[in-house]
Write a protein that holds these residues in place. Structure first.
Motif, PDB file in Angstrom:
ATOM      1  N   GLN A  14     -53.669  48.732  13.261  1.00 16.73           N
ATOM      2  CA  GLN A  14     -53.669  49.206  11.781  1.00 16.73           C
ATOM      3  C   GLN A  14     -53.547  50.816  11.703  1.00 16.73           C
ATOM      4  OE1 GLN A  14     -54.403  47.109   9.272  1.00 16.73           O
ATOM      5  NE2 GLN A  14     -53.908  45.667  10.877  1.00 16.73           N
ATOM      6  N   LEU A  15     -53.922  51.672  12.738  1.00 16.33           N
ATOM      7  CA  LEU A  15     -53.775  52.833  12.548  1.00 16.33           C
ATOM      8  C   LEU A  15     -52.687  53.688  13.248  1.00 16.33           C
ATOM      9  CD1 LEU A  15     -57.603  53.743  12.581  1.00 16.33           C
ATOM     10  CD2 LEU A  15     -56.269  53.135  10.596  1.00 16.33           C
ATOM     11  N   ASP A  16     -51.652  53.194  13.099  1.00 16.66           N
ATOM     12  CA  ASP A  16     -50.532  53.876  13.697  1.00 16.66           C
ATOM     13  C   ASP A  16     -49.747  55.450  12.817  1.00 16.66           C
ATOM     14  OD1 ASP A  16     -49.248  52.802  11.715  1.00 16.66           O
ATOM     15  OD2 ASP A  16     -48.225  51.272  12.791  1.00 16.66           O
ATOM     16  N   VAL A  61     -57.366  50.078  15.896  1.00 20.50           N
ATOM     17  CA  VAL A  61     -56.603  51.458  16.113  1.00 20.50           C
ATOM     18  C   VAL A  61     -55.009  51.043  16.410  1.00 20.50           C
ATOM     19  CG1 VAL A  61     -56.795  53.481  17.363  1.00 20.50           C
ATOM     20  CG2 VAL A  61     -58.873  52.579  16.296  1.00 20.50           C
ATOM     21  N   THR A 117     -50.607  56.002   6.010  1.00 15.85           N
ATOM     22  CA  THR A 117     -51.772  55.471   5.315  1.00 15.85           C
ATOM     23  C   THR A 117     -51.069  54.427   4.587  1.00 15.85           C
ATOM     24  OG1 THR A 117     -50.878  57.228   3.516  1.00 15.85           O
ATOM     25  CG2 THR A 117     -52.851  57.751   4.903  1.00 15.85           C
TER      26      THR A 117
END
Ligand code: G1P
Length: 307
Positions: free
Chosen positions: A295-297, A292, A300
């Motif tokens: 990768q999930l900043d 998280v 998309t």
């Protein structure tokens, strides 16, 4: 009369998960390391229902195999001390309950699937559990519904408050309060109404405890929404004051429920249940935290993977 039988319709095609479900019943897709349907059967058994009737269809025989013994596999695992735990887990599904099945033949709707259980169930109250709804084992729903049915008679339906714009995906209940905080009297039901016509935001989730009078009503219920014989329509017919099936109540569920028939919710269920597993949780949580953070900043991917 005690509730001992659970009816689980599993004849659906699982088109939402194609191509994964081309040769495998959607009910056998794993949630972590157990098929989704095993969680549902375990829930029934925890509520004291150890007589399970699957309403099945073509291509679904692997579900019955899962709840049967596999002697060849047992032979291979027997005698190896290191595999004892695995053997116990293999045996867990066939030791759970007495499992029966009946074929639906034609896919005429959920109401029709439940009607196929009439001969097996007879004149007793019984539960219906839908395989797409997975209730977290730490939250109690069916046990409470059975308790309410035993106290008040008639039928008991599980309800969940959903955002207004989602109510059209569910059966929806018109209700009036009772003295018990989580129990409501159901005064009407409508299958998948447009949100502007919905009587409430209370959605039916896939747990029912039904009076046997439902069978007579189902036999007379014409096809409803989507041209299918709807269970919701038959229960609605029992909400009338002069109904001989007793009252219809709802238990409002406030715990964790996953819709494993929906791809995004299925993924959420796998992640949440993995995080909470004693054996996998610590490692998986650490990886997830890192994933998280890196990768999930918010972005998309610029080159998303095709479905
Ligand atoms: C069925 C019922 C619906 C209920 C839902 C719960 O619909 O017909 O009333 O709200 O299950 O999961 P389905 O999702 O099979 O279309």
């Amino acid at each position: 009369m005690a509730v001992t039988k659970a009816v689980i319709p599993v004849a659906g095609l699982g088109t939402r998960f194609l191509p994964a479900t081309k040769a495998i019943p959607k009910e056998l897709l794993p949630v972590v390391d157990k098929p989704a349907i095993q969680y549902v059967v375990e829930e029934a058994v925890r509520s004291g229902l150890d007589d399970i009737l699957f309403i099945t269809g073509r291509g679904k025989s692997a579900i019955e195999d899962h709840f049967d013994r596999n002697l060849e596999l047992e032979d291979r695992l027997t005698g190896d001390e290191k595999k004892k735990d695995l053997l116990d887990r293999v045996r867990a599904s066939d030791r759970l309950a007495a499992v029966h099945s009946v074929r639906q033949g034609e896919a005429l709707g959920l109401g029709h699937a439940v009607l196929c259980a009439e001969r097996h169930v007879g004149a007793e109250p019984f539960a219906v559990l839908l395989g797409d709804d997975l209730i977290d084992e730490r939250d109690v729903l069916l046990t409470r519904m059975v308790e309410v049915q035993q106290r008040l008679g008639g039928c008991v339906v599980a309800l969940l408050e959903v955002p207004h714009e989602q109510i059209g995906l569910y059966g929806c209940a018109a209700v009036s309060p009772t003295d018990a905080g989580d129990v409501v009297r159901i005064t009407g039901l409508v299958e998948k109404p447009p949100p502007e016509e919905a009587p409430s935001n209370l959605a039916i989730i896939g747990r029912y405890v039904l009076a046997p009078e439902i069978f007579g009503v189902l036999r007379r219920t014409p096809p409803g929404r989507g041209g299918e014989i709807q269970l919701t329509d038959a229960i609605e017919a029992l909400t009338g004051l002069d109904s001989d099936g007793g009252p219809v109540h709802g238990v409002v569920f406030r715990g964790r429920r996953y819709d494993t028939g929906d791809k995004a919710d299925y993924l959420k269920a796998v992640v949440q249940l993995s995080c909470d597993r004693g054996d996998l949780g610590p490692e998986f949580r650490a990886w997830l935290r890192d994933f998280v953070a890196t990768q999930l900043d918010g972005d998309t991917p610029s080159d998303p993977i095709r479905p």
